[in-house]
Design an enzyme around this catalytic site. Structure first.
Site, PDB file in Angstrom:
ATOM      1  N   CYS A 258       0.820  -1.214   0.000  1.00  0.00           N
ATOM      2  CA  CYS A 258       0.000   0.000   0.000  1.00  0.00           C
ATOM      3  C   CYS A 258       0.855   1.265   0.000  1.00  0.00           C
ATOM      4  O   CYS A 258       1.484   1.585  -1.004  1.00  0.00           O
ATOM      5  CB  CYS A 258      -0.989  -0.045   1.159  1.00  0.00           C
ATOM      6  SG  CYS A 258      -2.420   1.031   0.922  1.00  0.00           S
ATOM      7  N   HIS A 344      -3.977  -5.346  -0.031  1.00  0.00           N
ATOM      8  CA  HIS A 344      -3.635  -5.913   1.277  1.00  0.00           C
ATOM      9  C   HIS A 344      -3.732  -7.438   1.270  1.00  0.00           C
ATOM     10  O   HIS A 344      -4.804  -7.999   1.511  1.00  0.00           O
ATOM     11  CB  HIS A 344      -4.562  -5.335   2.350  1.00  0.00           C
ATOM     12  CG  HIS A 344      -4.231  -3.926   2.709  1.00  0.00           C
ATOM     13  ND1 HIS A 344      -3.344  -3.597   3.709  1.00  0.00           N
ATOM     14  CD2 HIS A 344      -4.653  -2.751   2.173  1.00  0.00           C
ATOM     15  CE1 HIS A 344      -3.235  -2.282   3.797  1.00  0.00           C
ATOM     16  NE2 HIS A 344      -4.022  -1.746   2.869  1.00  0.00           N
ATOM     17  N   GLU A 346      -2.742  -9.473   3.483  1.00  0.00           N
ATOM     18  CA  GLU A 346      -3.017 -10.015   4.825  1.00  0.00           C
ATOM     19  C   GLU A 346      -4.496  -9.998   5.159  1.00  0.00           C
ATOM     20  O   GLU A 346      -4.927 -10.635   6.123  1.00  0.00           O
ATOM     21  CB  GLU A 346      -2.248  -9.202   5.875  1.00  0.00           C
ATOM     22  CG  GLU A 346      -2.895  -7.901   6.315  1.00  0.00           C
ATOM     23  CD  GLU A 346      -2.890  -6.801   5.277  1.00  0.00           C
ATOM     24  OE1 GLU A 346      -3.615  -5.802   5.456  1.00  0.00           O
ATOM     25  OE2 GLU A 346      -2.156  -6.930   4.276  1.00  0.00           O
TER      26      GLU A 346
END
Length: 370
Positions: A258, A344, A346
């Site tokens: 990001c 993202h 995760e």
């Protein structure tokens, strides 16, 4: 409903447009920030505590917010990071066995102003047409002119450095000390789940404050480096850009997510820009150009890397593309041990399509330590 009489509230956009609603809970207040929206059907607690949302008024497009309460372990930082909440229907009652608090109490404990009963369909359509902009939510419904003057003094997100507002003040460690790999992470707004995933992959992570020099990070002798997500404009983060340049010069394994992805681009002389209204949701389609496979991803960013500027750089190539608007979603350097993504990995809202990126980082460190 818990409250029989609820106070009226307004959302005032910087262009003068007003939307009406009611306050969540029994309180008065005013909160300023950049208004943006997230299309996720679930995960509101993770969204509200994500450091990347610091200083933003969050519109949730899902019709019901709060229906499954909150759980103490489902946070991405120590407290709420959004500036305020705007929703359609707020659920004062919740039903989920492991929840330990209502969303109302969670917001109250964090002193966050929230308004509901807003026509969020009309509001999101307006933002999609006119772009993200500064706004204010307030119970001062009879002081519109005064609110306009106060709102005019709020700085634009473009050019705004916010990493210093959310970064750790002191270094700290995550994971097992005897883990296979040592990773130095620059915290410019890091999410807890990123650290959890790195630790699961056998990493011992030393998390450094946003203004830490490369030399201090290097003195720990890590096997790899990580540049985190975070809020605000990447361009003012001159120290992070300098850190990325020096990591790249030494050809150390480097992974960015990001904001960290944007920092790596800037370190290579590639431009970034403020998007019209950004990407925020849990169902964004990405194509991996190296494998040809599609990924359903979680995203949260209001800035992006310039595709034209990246394509003009012979040292860097695009690895992932956003299928909705063809913006850059990933890059890697051709002759350096460095890669990054805009989304993202995760955050797995259902599918875990992007977890392989952590494995890729591990493999890159293995090549160096072998």
């Amino acid at each position: 409903m818990k409250y029989h009489v609820r106070k009226k509230a307004i959302l005032l956009l910087e262009d003068g447009t007003i939307f009406h609603g009611k306050v969540v809970g029994d309180r008065d207040g005013t909160s300023f920030g950049e208004v943006c929206f997230n299309t996720g059907m679930t995960g509101y607690q993770e969204i509200f505590t994500d450091p990347s949302y610091y200083g933003q008024l969050m519109i949730t497009t899902n019709a019901h917010i709060g229906n499954y309460g909150t759980f103490s372990e489902e946070v991405e930082s120590e407290d709420i990071k959004i500036a305020g909440l705007i929703c359609k229907n707020f659920s004062y009652n919740y039903s989920r066995e492991r929840s330990d608090l209502s969303l109302e109490d969670f917001l109250t404990n964090n002193n966050l102003l929230a308004i509901s009963d807003v026509d969020t369909r009309a509001l999101v359509s307006y933002i999609r047409k006119h772009g993200a902009m500064n706004a204010v939510i307030s119970t001062r419904i009879d002081e519109v002119e005064a609110l306009k003057k106060e709102l005019a003094a709020i700085p634009s997100m473009k050019g705004l450095e916010l990493a210093s507002k959310v970064s750790t003040k002191e270094t700290y460690f995550v994971g097992e000390e005897d883990a296979e790999f040592k990773v130095a992470a620059l915290d410019i707004g890091i999410k807890k789940n990123i650290l959890r995933n790195l630790a699961k992959k056998g990493c011992y992570i030393n998390v450094f404050p946003y203004d830490t020099s490369f030399e201090e990070m290097e003195s720990w002798n890590p096997d790899g480096y990580f540049l985190s997500n975070g809020p605000g404009d990447p361009e003012p983060l001159t120290n992070a850009i300098d850190v990325a340049k020096k990591i790249i010069e030494k050809d150390k394994p480097l992974f960015g997510i990001c904001l960290g992805h944007q920092i790596i681009a800037l370190a290579n002389g590639i431009d970034t820009f403020k998007m019209h209204h950004g990407h925020r949701g849990i169902n964004h389609p990405i194509k991996n150009l190296l494998t040809g496979k599609g990924e359903i991803t979680s995203q949260n960013h209001g800035f992006a890397v310039s595709k034209e500027s990246l394509e003009a750089n012979p040292e860097v190539e695009i690895t992932h593309i956003h299928l909705n608007d063809q913006t850059v979603a990933g890059l890697q350097m051709k002759n350096k041990n460095c890669f990054s993504v805009q989304y993202h990995p995760e955050a797995g809202p259902g599918p875990n399509d992007a977890l392989y990126l952590f494995d890729q980082f591990i493999e890159n460190m293995k090549k160096v330590t072998a």
